[in-house]
Design a protein around this motif. Structure first.
Motif, PDB file in Angstrom:
ATOM      1  N   GLY A  33      -6.026   1.845  -5.033  1.00 17.10           N
ATOM      2  CA  GLY A  33      -4.612   1.867  -4.689  1.00 17.10           C
ATOM      3  C   GLY A  33      -3.849   2.843  -5.556  1.00 17.10           C
ATOM      4  O   GLY A  33      -4.366   3.385  -6.545  1.00 17.10           O
ATOM      5  N   ARG A 109      -2.583   1.365   4.340  1.00 12.99           N
ATOM      6  CA  ARG A 109      -2.198   0.129   3.654  1.00 12.99           C
ATOM      7  C   ARG A 109      -1.734   0.413   2.233  1.00 12.99           C
ATOM      8  O   ARG A 109      -0.809  -0.233   1.732  1.00 12.99           O
ATOM      9  CB  ARG A 109      -3.367  -0.854   3.650  1.00 12.99           C
ATOM     10  N   VAL A 110      -2.367   1.393   1.574  1.00 13.24           N
ATOM     11  CA  VAL A 110      -1.948   1.768   0.222  1.00 13.24           C
ATOM     12  C   VAL A 110      -0.502   2.253   0.233  1.00 13.24           C
ATOM     13  O   VAL A 110       0.329   1.853  -0.595  1.00 13.24           O
ATOM     14  CB  VAL A 110      -2.871   2.877  -0.341  1.00 13.24           C
ATOM     15  N   ALA A 113       2.040  -0.638   1.121  1.00 13.36           N
ATOM     16  CA  ALA A 113       2.096  -1.811   0.255  1.00 13.36           C
ATOM     17  C   ALA A 113       3.400  -1.850  -0.536  1.00 13.36           C
ATOM     18  O   ALA A 113       3.827  -0.861  -1.118  1.00 13.36           O
ATOM     19  CB  ALA A 113       0.908  -1.814  -0.696  1.00 13.36           C
ATOM     20  N   GLY A 115       5.685  -2.902  -3.672  1.00 10.13           N
ATOM     21  CA  GLY A 115       5.383  -3.041  -5.084  1.00 10.13           C
ATOM     22  C   GLY A 115       6.611  -2.767  -5.928  1.00 10.13           C
ATOM     23  O   GLY A 115       7.673  -2.441  -5.415  1.00 10.13           O
ATOM     24  N   ARG A 124       5.320   7.724  -1.936  1.00  4.46           N
ATOM     25  CA  ARG A 124       5.412   7.389  -0.516  1.00  4.46           C
ATOM     26  C   ARG A 124       6.549   8.152   0.154  1.00  4.46           C
ATOM     27  O   ARG A 124       6.385   8.713   1.240  1.00  4.46           O
ATOM     28  CB  ARG A 124       5.620   5.874  -0.364  1.00  4.46           C
ATOM     29  N   LEU A 170      -1.177  -1.794  11.184  1.00  2.00           N
ATOM     30  CA  LEU A 170      -0.846  -2.534   9.964  1.00  2.00           C
ATOM     31  C   LEU A 170      -0.495  -4.001  10.191  1.00  2.00           C
ATOM     32  O   LEU A 170      -0.889  -4.861   9.408  1.00  2.00           O
ATOM     33  CB  LEU A 170       0.338  -1.863   9.261  1.00  2.00           C
TER      34      LEU A 170
END
Length: 204
Positions: A33, A109-110, A113, A115, A124, A170
């Motif tokens: 990740g 997915r990374v 995600a 966070g 991102r 997803l």
């Protein structure tokens, strides 16, 4: 041989080092990740001195952004079929294949995600901005051909194409059928008042 020729020589050492670093970065992102990626591990896998990675890219985040953009440009090139409908179908087909592949699904997915790492959020955001800028050529060309009004929001067109595919990959985990790219392209062309594509049967 000129200095420019040397600098641009395909397959030179610099290009090989960048390729090795990008490949290693994608591997580490896949396995650990974004939050778990370290420059030291990437450098070790690529057989490159850690200090030279920082000289080339400055930060861990810059390395991830450039690796992701390079990876996506290789596997998701921006199509130019000669028509808006054809470009949308081709691009959606590429994306469908990628997000349903093991590596593509894992990297999606990374990036998706949630966070608390602001640095990962920047990766991102900058990666998405870079991809939207490149893919915006699809809309720019369509406007130039008179297929779309010059007020068309390129990002909205692309979001409407991509979002349903990411939703299935997803969230719902439903299969993306072969006709999905064409159905999405048809809906966008109609929705934005584009000139009908009379060669649609040739694309896909």
């Amino acid at each position: 041989m000129s200095e420019t020729s040397v600098r641009r020589r395909p397959g030179g050492r610099s290009a090989r080092v960048r390729r090795a670093l990008f490949d290693a970065t994608i591997e580490v992102l896949h396995q650990h990740g974004a939050s778990g990626l370290t420059v030291r591990e990437v450098a070790t896998r690529a057989g490159v001195n850690e200090a030279s990675v920082y000289r080339r890219f400055g930060t861990r985040e810059n390395l991830m952004i450039e690796a992701l953009l390079s990876h996506s440009e290789q596997l998701l090139p921006i199509p130019d079929t000669g028509s808006l409908h054809g470009d949308l179908v081709a691009f959606a087909t590429e994306i469908s294949a990628y997000v349903t592949s093991p590596l593509g699904s894992a990297l999606l997915r990374v990036l998706a995600a949630a966070g608390d790492d602001p640095a990962v959020d920047r990766v991102r955001e900058q990666f998405a901005r870079g991809r939207f800028t490149l893919a915006g050529d699809i809309v720019t060309r369509a406007i130039a051909r008179g297929e779309l009004p010059d007020t068309t929001d390129a990002r909205l067109v692309l979001e409407m194409l991509i979002a349903p595919l990411h939703l299935r990959a997803l969230l719902t985990r439903e299969p993306i059928d072969d006709e999905a790219p064409r159905r999405l392209a048809d809906a966008i062309v109609r929705g934005f008042g584009a000139r009908p594509d009379t060669t649609g049967a040739q694309h896909g």
